[in-house]
Design an enzyme around this catalytic site. Sequence first.
Site, mmCIF file in Angstrom:
data_model
loop_
_atom_site.group_PDB
_atom_site.id
_atom_site.type_symbol
_atom_site.label_atom_id
_atom_site.label_comp_id
_atom_site.label_asym_id
_atom_site.label_seq_id
_atom_site.Cartn_x
_atom_site.Cartn_y
_atom_site.Cartn_z
ATOM 1 N N ASP A 1 -5.029 -9.638 -8.705
ATOM 2 C CA ASP A 1 -5.346 -8.712 -9.797
ATOM 3 C C ASP A 1 -4.163 -7.950 -10.397
ATOM 4 O O ASP A 1 -3.798 -8.126 -11.568
ATOM 5 C CB ASP A 1 -6.435 -7.730 -9.357
ATOM 6 C CG ASP A 1 -6.197 -7.095 -7.994
ATOM 7 O OD1 ASP A 1 -5.129 -7.309 -7.399
ATOM 8 O OD2 ASP A 1 -7.093 -6.356 -7.520
ATOM 9 N N ARG B 1 0.736 3.878 -3.269
ATOM 10 C CA ARG B 1 0.157 5.185 -2.958
ATOM 11 C C ARG B 1 1.233 6.260 -2.805
ATOM 12 O O ARG B 1 1.173 7.299 -3.475
ATOM 13 C CB ARG B 1 -0.693 5.097 -1.685
ATOM 14 C CG ARG B 1 -1.862 4.138 -1.805
ATOM 15 C CD ARG B 1 -2.731 4.162 -0.573
ATOM 16 N NE ARG B 1 -3.668 3.049 -0.539
ATOM 17 C CZ ARG B 1 -4.947 3.130 -0.176
ATOM 18 N NH1 ARG B 1 -5.454 4.296 0.171
ATOM 19 N NH2 ARG B 1 -5.719 2.063 -0.153
ATOM 20 N N GLU C 1 -12.114 0.940 -10.418
ATOM 21 C CA GLU C 1 -11.671 0.069 -11.511
ATOM 22 C C GLU C 1 -12.597 0.078 -12.725
ATOM 23 O O GLU C 1 -12.139 0.057 -13.874
ATOM 24 C CB GLU C 1 -11.486 -1.363 -10.993
ATOM 25 C CG GLU C 1 -10.229 -1.568 -10.169
ATOM 26 C CD GLU C 1 -10.346 -1.079 -8.732
ATOM 27 O OE1 GLU C 1 -9.320 -1.082 -8.016
ATOM 28 O OE2 GLU C 1 -11.459 -0.696 -8.315
ATOM 29 N N GLU D 1 0.828 -1.212 0.000
ATOM 30 C CA GLU D 1 0.000 0.000 0.000
ATOM 31 C C GLU D 1 0.859 1.257 0.000
ATOM 32 O O GLU D 1 0.549 2.234 -0.684
ATOM 33 C CB GLU D 1 -0.943 -0.004 1.197
ATOM 34 C CG GLU D 1 -2.022 -1.078 1.154
ATOM 35 C CD GLU D 1 -3.074 -0.831 0.083
ATOM 36 O OE1 GLU D 1 -3.021 0.209 -0.609
ATOM 37 O OE2 GLU D 1 -3.965 -1.691 -0.071
#
Length: 460
Positions: free
Chosen positions: A241, A118, A364, A114
Amino acid sequence: MLTIRFITLALIGCLCAPIANAQVRVNKEELAEQVRIEFLHAWNGYKKYAWGHDDLKPLSKSYHDWYAEPLLMTPVDALDTMIIMGLNDEATRTREYIARNLSFDKDIEVQNFEVTIRLLGGLLSSYQLTGDKRLLNLAEDLGNRLLPVFESPTGLPYRYVNLKTGKVRGNVTNPAEAGTLLIEFGTLSKLTHKPIFYDQAKRALVEIYNRRSAIGLVGTWINVETGKWTDTDSHISGAIDSYYEYLLKCWILFGDKDCKRMWDESIAAINKYLDDQFERVSRPYSRELWYGHSNMNTGQRTATTYGALDAFFPAVLALSGDIFRARWLQQSSFAMWNKYEIEPEEFDYKKIEVVEAGYPLRPEIIESTYYLYQYTKSPEYLRMGESMWRDFVKYCRTDEGYAALKSVVTKEKSDSMQSFLFAETFKYFYLLFAPPKTLDFDKVIFNTEAHPIKRLSAKP
């Protein structure tokens, strides 16, 4: 073969979703301005109640920090979107605040994945857009502090690291967290001329790929010390993903032929074992396309679920050149959205039932709409985007920002507004409607947090 339009009508009709009026012209300029206004509405709410912290809690009008000390998640995630939107004064003030106040010299344990997508991604993108070397210096400092995660017996990264001590934790990870690092670390490597960043992140990507099954699929969870899978469920959803996304994007961004080979072999397995095409009894002669779950070793179908996180895949398919599948799958995603006028986190496409009803403001499906419009220039994607924009504002707007939904069925709000709202959701909505000159789609690759990174090599 059925035409895409016939498939679209059949699928959306099947899920009882409204079909947008194909004759209505979308006012792109007006919609782009609306997105800018709503971005500022949410941003002003953050500044009013959560300035200096990671996220706004829009219902209680307070703040949330990820760790014991804030890391300015929202300002860093939002900065490149401000620049792209032409919010120059706000961007300048935010950049100055980040440069003067953000420090990674903190005795806190952070989640590598993360923080990478980010913060590291956001700093690198904003550096490329502004040339402010203070942002690059922050990125390099962060990159150095994250490097200990790769010191495992396999080269697969641990999930957590202390930014001050380098102590690591979390020896069971997933392909997404292990394999979604090369865009950021690779870009940092190119900009600082330090190969270690590229080499470590690429090794992690390759080590996941090398542990694929005999039929070419990866599982959901893997031990970084033994290299053994602890969960053999295979899919394109959360925890896997963006591993697939980065295989393709790192080939395009860096011209890395290993990534191209791994992508080609992976997509063949995905389409063979996860692709789920079927005719619904109530709609004969119309085939639907979804991507489900299968056992990584046998290919046997284990679940018929698809959700908000899976909706990134039409964008990846389009980027790979498979426009037909991209358009077909996008209609499935849009039908899922239209079931309750906003998408659920997880949806059983065979039963047409919500499995997990929350909506955390995910981007998405908007991302895929943007990509398909870029590649096809078909106005259907502008109409699709406008429809989702209206729903998004209708159900998620609050007095001081935007709120996640506890349930897309009841539309009850949750006291959460994560930073990716600014980095991704608003950005993709804006870019869908903005003039082409706003950002040259062919000269950037978006990381999985939608931070645009300039292509550092010729397009393959």
